[in-house]
Design an enzyme around this catalytic site. Structure first.
Site, short mmCIF file in Angstrom:
data_model
loop_
_atom_site.label_atom_id
_atom_site.label_comp_id
_atom_site.label_asym_id
_atom_site.label_seq_id
_atom_site.Cartn_x
_atom_site.Cartn_y
_atom_site.Cartn_z
N SER A 33 1.32 7.53 5.84
CA SER A 33 1.38 6.25 6.65
C SER A 33 0.04 5.42 5.80
CB SER A 33 0.84 6.31 8.13
OG SER A 33 0.65 5.02 8.31
N SER A 34 0.46 4.36 5.50
CA SER A 34 -0.75 3.57 4.83
C SER A 34 -2.00 3.45 5.95
CB SER A 34 -0.33 2.09 4.75
OG SER A 34 0.81 1.90 4.16
N HIS A 60 7.53 5.49 1.24
CA HIS A 60 8.17 4.47 0.66
C HIS A 60 9.05 4.69 -0.55
CE1 HIS A 60 4.36 2.51 2.54
NE2 HIS A 60 5.40 1.83 3.19
N TYR A 68 0.93 -1.23 0.01
CA TYR A 68 -0.02 0.00 0.10
C TYR A 68 0.89 1.12 -0.06
CZ TYR A 68 -4.53 2.19 -0.01
OH TYR A 68 -5.60 2.70 -0.25
N LEU A 69 1.70 1.25 -0.78
CA LEU A 69 2.96 1.95 -1.03
C LEU A 69 2.50 3.49 -1.15
CD1 LEU A 69 5.14 0.14 -3.56
CD2 LEU A 69 5.03 0.07 -1.16
P1 AMP Z 1 5.50 0.00 6.28
O1 AMP Z 1 5.25 -0.35 4.86
O2 AMP Z 1 4.55 0.70 6.99
O3 AMP Z 1 6.13 -1.28 6.97
O4 AMP Z 1 6.85 0.82 5.86
C1 AMP Z 1 8.07 0.25 5.29
C2 AMP Z 1 9.06 1.34 5.45
O5 AMP Z 1 8.66 2.67 4.99
C3 AMP Z 1 9.52 1.46 6.73
O6 AMP Z 1 10.94 1.59 6.99
C4 AMP Z 1 8.93 2.81 7.30
O7 AMP Z 1 9.65 3.40 8.25
C5 AMP Z 1 9.08 3.59 6.01
N1 AMP Z 1 8.12 4.80 6.09
C6 AMP Z 1 6.60 4.56 6.29
N2 AMP Z 1 6.10 5.73 6.37
C7 AMP Z 1 6.99 6.60 5.98
C8 AMP Z 1 7.00 7.94 5.97
N3 AMP Z 1 6.03 8.87 6.10
N4 AMP Z 1 8.34 8.80 5.82
C9 AMP Z 1 9.33 7.80 5.51
N5 AMP Z 1 9.43 6.57 5.68
C10 AMP Z 1 8.24 6.02 5.79
#
Ligand code: AMP
Length: 288
Positions: free
Chosen positions: A183-184, A35, A30-31
């Site tokens: 955030s997703s 990401h 859910y990029l």
């Molecule tokens: P997730 O898919 O939520 O597990 O996130 C995957 C990666 O993306 C993790 O290293 C998160 O810290 C990073 N990430 C998620 N949201 C953000 C954001 N708003 N800014 C920077 N990195 C993010």
């Protein structure tokens, strides 16, 4: 762009690029731009970029949102193509956790407070899956977001403790124009909650203003964040913290002159739990 679901496939794909530097971005899909920013950084700094998409059941507690976690693989894959990602690993749960799976990778200290205190099984799930992904992909560098500050600290600790031969790179938090961290889970917010959710960054900024005015008192910084949060009726704080950025031990009152501080918080809007943080340096030039 190669899309692979099984570990043998990754192992043989890796044989083709063993001499090249590889940047890994591990995601739950859910990029969003947060990401994608990590992928762009990985692309600048490595010859190849590998992205993993895996909603890791072990990092959700039984009462959390595993079954409703947003997913859209087709959209994700088309974004990854646009970014020029070389390889995407999209394993099934059974591939990562076969029926006889028995191992837990557990970081004992920095995983305990903050998110660890409120989500007791969360970081064991994170470190177990990230250790597996490091072994499967064997990247030169792995990219994580400052958005999940404690996760980055826990993973760095695991890498040091278990001698993983790779570099951890932390990318800055990417935000909406009004300051809400991407955030997703933002997808769960209704329009009133979405408007209210800017209170996280507003309360971090209020505490940052105190810090920049020379206040070096953990309790005062937490009180300022709590006061701003309580101005928003839809926000239900889970915790606020002003902690040592390396050990994550809470600063009770006075903060040593040379020390920075990690301000962080988790806040519920209805059932949706959002986190955010600012890492403030003792030298304002280098704060994030
Ligand atoms: P997730 O898919 O939520 O597990 O996130 C995957 C990666 O993306 C993790 O290293 C998160 O810290 C990073 N990430 C998620 N949201 C953000 C954001 N708003 N800014 C920077 N990195 C993010």
């Amino acid at each position: 762009m190669e899309i692979l679901k099984d570990i043998d496939g990754i192992r043989s794909a890796r044989k083709g690029f063993e001499t090249q530097t590889t940047g890994l971005v591990a995601t739950m899909g859910y990029l969003h731009e947060g990401h994608l920013a990590l992928m762009r950084q990985a692309k600048r700094e490595n010859e190849r970029v590998v992205v993993t998409i895996f909603v890791n059941p072990k990092q959700f507690s039984p009462t959390e949102d595993l079954s409703s976690y947003p997913r859209d693989l087709d959209r994700d894959l088309s974004l990854l193509r646009t970014e020029g990602v070389d390889l995407v690993f999209v394993p099934d749960v059974e591939t990562i956790y076969p029926a006889d799976f028995q191992t837990v990778v557990s970081v004992t200290q920095v995983a305990k407070p903050l998110e660890g205190a409120h989500r007791p099984t969360h970081f064991d799930g994170v470190t177990t899956v990230v250790a597996k992904l490091f072994n499967i992909i064997q990247p030169t560098r792995a990219y994580f977001g400052q958005k999940d500050a404690q996760q980055s600290i826990v993973i760095k600790q695991m890498v040091r403790d278990l001698n993983f031969a790779l570099e951890i790179v932390i990318g800055p938090t990417v935000r909406e124009p009004d300051g809400l961290a991407l955030s997703s889970r933002n997808k769960y917010l209704d329009s009133r909650q979405r408007a209210a959710a800017t209170v996280l960054v507003r309360s971090l900024r209020a505490a940052e203003t105190l810090w920049l005015s020379g206040i070096r008192n953990g309790e005062a910084l937490r009180a300022q964040m709590m006061e701003t949060l309580s101005s928003e009726p839809l926000a239900n704080p889970d915790y606020v913290s002003a902690a040592d950025p390396e050990t994550l031990v809470e600063f009770e009152d006075s903060i040593p002159v040379k020390s920075g501080v990690l301000l962080s918080m988790a806040v519920f809007f209805g059932h949706t739990r959002l986190i955010d943080n600012f890492l403030l340096s003792s030298n304002p030039e280098t704060s994030q």
